[in-house]
Structure formats: C-alpha cells, structure tokens
Design an enzyme around this catalytic site. Structure first.
Site, PDB file in Angstrom:
ATOM      1  N   ARG A  94       0.796  -1.224   0.000  1.00 46.45           N
ATOM      2  CA  ARG A  94       0.000   0.000   0.000  1.00 46.45           C
ATOM      3  C   ARG A  94       0.828   1.274   0.000  1.00 46.45           C
ATOM      4  NH1 ARG A  94      -2.670  -3.941   1.727  1.00 46.45           N
ATOM      5  NH2 ARG A  94      -0.667  -4.399   2.629  1.00 46.45           N
ATOM      6  N   THR A  95       1.799   1.382   0.898  1.00 49.66           N
ATOM      7  CA  THR A  95       2.524   2.655   1.025  1.00 49.66           C
ATOM      8  C   THR A  95       3.281   2.936  -0.276  1.00 49.66           C
ATOM      9  OG1 THR A  95       2.748   2.108   3.356  1.00 49.66           O
ATOM     10  CG2 THR A  95       4.054   3.953   2.558  1.00 49.66           C
TER      11      THR A  95
ATOM     12  N   LYS B  28      26.183  -4.769  -1.817  1.00 52.30           N
ATOM     13  CA  LYS B  28      27.664  -4.741  -1.808  1.00 52.30           C
ATOM     14  C   LYS B  28      28.197  -4.119  -0.530  1.00 52.30           C
ATOM     15  CE  LYS B  28      27.431  -3.746  -6.737  1.00 52.30           C
ATOM     16  NZ  LYS B  28      27.489  -2.594  -7.659  1.00 52.30           N
TER      17      LYS B  28
ATOM     18  N   ARG C   4      11.367   3.813   3.555  1.00 50.98           N
ATOM     19  CA  ARG C   4      10.940   2.806   4.549  1.00 50.98           C
ATOM     20  C   ARG C   4      12.174   1.990   4.915  1.00 50.98           C
ATOM     21  NH1 ARG C   4       5.812  -1.195   4.657  1.00 50.98           N
ATOM     22  NH2 ARG C   4       4.866   0.810   5.179  1.00 50.98           N
TER      23      ARG C   4
ATOM     24  N   HIS D  42       5.034   5.987  11.453  1.00 48.57           N
ATOM     25  CA  HIS D  42       4.554   5.789  10.075  1.00 48.57           C
ATOM     26  C   HIS D  42       3.550   6.920   9.841  1.00 48.57           C
ATOM     27  CE1 HIS D  42       3.416   3.990   6.421  1.00 48.57           C
ATOM     28  NE2 HIS D  42       2.898   2.853   6.826  1.00 48.57           N
TER      29      HIS D  42
END
Ligand code: CP
Length: 308
Positions: free
Chosen positions: A57-58, A86, A107, A135
């Site tokens: 969703r986000t 890496k 995120r 959030h």
C-alpha cells in the site's frame, strides 16, 4: 504555515492546524486521486522511493499519487538488486539519491533511520515507516478516513491488536490526542501499549482506558481500529505463537456492535478480521487504503511547494 521542503518524520512534529490543512488539501485532490480529474501539479518533479522493507500500500499509493499528479517515480527497487547488497550504507545512499531526485520517501527497518536521513539530506525526507517507530503518512490517512467515514473531533475509538510493536497505532494515538479523542486500548497483556506512550498521552490530557474485552468495547465506540500481530517484530518466536490467535473480529461478534461502528485496519491483515466482515456495513479498510492516495498527493504537493 509553511510546508515547502518540510521533512515528514513523526506525528509529534505536526500541530492540529497543520494536520487539518493536510486533510483539507487531500479532500480537494480526491477527484484527481480517483481519476475523475487530471492534474500536472508535480510536473517536472522526481520523487524517489527507497523501500528497505516490504510494502504494498505505502509504496504503490505513493507511486499512484505521483503519477496522477504528473510527477516521475525513481525507485531503488529491490534491495537485493541495488548496491546495498555490496555493503553501501544508508548515509551514502541518501547522498547519492539527493543528487537525482527532489524528495526521498524512505521505509527502513531501523527505528530513527528516517530522522537520521533527514538530518543529512538536502532534499525533503518522508518517513514511510521506520521499524517499530513511526509511520506518519499512514496516520494522516487514518485521520482522513475517520473524518470522511465517521467523525474525527471527539471520536470514540477502540484500538486493538499489536499495541506494543505497532508503529501505526503509536503515531495514531499521538495524533488523536489533538482531537479530544476517547481512546480505549484492547490487547493481551503481552502486547500492551508501551508505558511511555500512555504517559505522554496523559501529559497531553488524554486518559486512555485499557481492557481485554473486545465485546464490551465495540458497543460504545465510533471506530474499531484493528492491527496485525506482526510476526517480524517479535524477538522471541514462542511469544508470537502464544499471542498470534488472541484476537479475531467476525461478523457474528459484530451483531451487538454500535450500528454506526466503522472498522479500520492499516492492512495487511492475516486472520484478525474474518473475511465475512468485508460484507458488513462496518468494514471500511479497503476505502481506507484508497485514501492513502489523496493524502500522499497532498503531502507531496505541499512539501514540493506546488500547492499551498
Ligand atoms: N499499511 C501499510 O503500511 O501497508 P504496507 O506495509 O503494505 O505498505
């Protein structure tokens, strides 16, 4: 109020006036969000998505918001396909992306990572979830959903599920304290809201009630906000097993609920809301996930300075 170039890290940084302005802007943008109107508000802007944890969703509602407003998406893509694999660290990644884009949407599993990124970045950073921290864009859309589907000022809300590790409910409680909300927390004792958050709410004039009876709570509230018990946040898998089936909302359970009750969930759900609830007038979680589009449109337009 000045939003241009603002970082969006925690709900604690937003006053009620600022939140109201964001919700009002989202409401004006809703016809663009659902495709009825067209807009070029973000023409020429490049917005970067850095998702170090899974998301549906986000990530996708940010992408939809950018595309509906005529902007361009620059995505890091899968972490495994980037130079993170890496050994490149977050600081270097942020310094590189700030040369490519106009804002960073991040995120990350580590609490505090978005704040750290905002302190070193020359372009605005939006926290799209930092571990068990905050959030905020989810909270803005939750507040918008309450205002749209029920009421926000003085809302009576019961919050249930994972109140210990759930970042969405931590951010939501801080925001609801600005709207004289009546908050009842429903959870097994292992998943209770951290004491420091309850204390902060008390200092803001909000007395939080705690109960383990969902049946009692749903008779008296406007909104039942359900969250998933998040397996990935438990340090001890045995503790997850003990509590994972402690809550299930069913259509049968809702027979005695307030007829106007709205059920919200940030999603994804696992088994805490039975699919038969989807067919009741209480369910509003899929509309809630749509409201992420106008809210994220509003936030991006405001911080890019293309709307005021
Ligand atoms: N509500 C929410 O944050 O969902 P995603 O994890 O799918 O983005």
């Amino acid at each position: 109020m000045r939003f241009k170039d603002l970082d969006i890290i925690s709900m604690k940084d937003f006053s009620r006036d600022m939140i109201d302005h964001i919700l009002d802007t989202a409401e004006k943008l809703e016809p663009i969000a659902n495709g009825e109107d067209k807009s070029g508000i973000l023409n020429g802007k490049i917005l970067s998505l850095l998702f170090f944890e899974p998301s549906t969703r986000t990530r996708m509602s940010f992408e939809t918001a950018i595309k509906r407003l005529g902007g361009d998406v620059l995505s890091l893509g899968a972490v495994d396909a980037s130079s993170i694999i890496k050994g490149e660290n977050l600081t270097d990644t942020i310094h590189v992306i700030e040369g490519y884009a106009d804002a960073i949407i991040l995120r990350h599993p580590k609490e505090g990572s978005a704040k750290m990124a905002s302190e070193i970045s020359s372009i605005p950073v939006i926290n799209a979830g930092d571990g068990a921290g905050h959030h905020p864009t989810q909270t803005f859309l939750d507040l918008y959903t309450m205002r749209r589907e029920s009421r926000l000022d003085g809302v009576k809300v019961a919050i249930t599920g994972d109140l210990k590790y759930g970042r969405t409910v931590h951010s939501l409680c801080y925001a609801l304290s600005l709207y004289n909300a009546d908050i009842t927390l429903v959870s097994p004792k292992e998943l209770r809201m951290p004491r420091e958050i309850i204390r902060d709410l008390k200092n803001r004039g909000i007395e939080v009630k705690q109960t383990d009876s969902i049946e009692e709570a749903i008779q008296n509230v406007d909104v039942l906000y359900v969250t998933r018990i998040q397996k990935e946040r438990f340090p001890d898998p045995a503790e997850y097993q003990r509590v994972s089936t402690s809550l299930q909302i069913t259509a049968e359970l809702l027979k005695n609920a307030n007829p106007e009750l709205k059920i919200m969930h940030p999603l994804p759900r696992v088994n805490e809301i039975d699919p038969d609830v989807d067919f009741t007038p209480h369910a509003c979680y899929f509309r809630q996930s749509f409201y992420g589009v106008p809210i994220r449109m509003a936030l991006l337009s405001l911080i890019m300075g293309t709307v005021e």
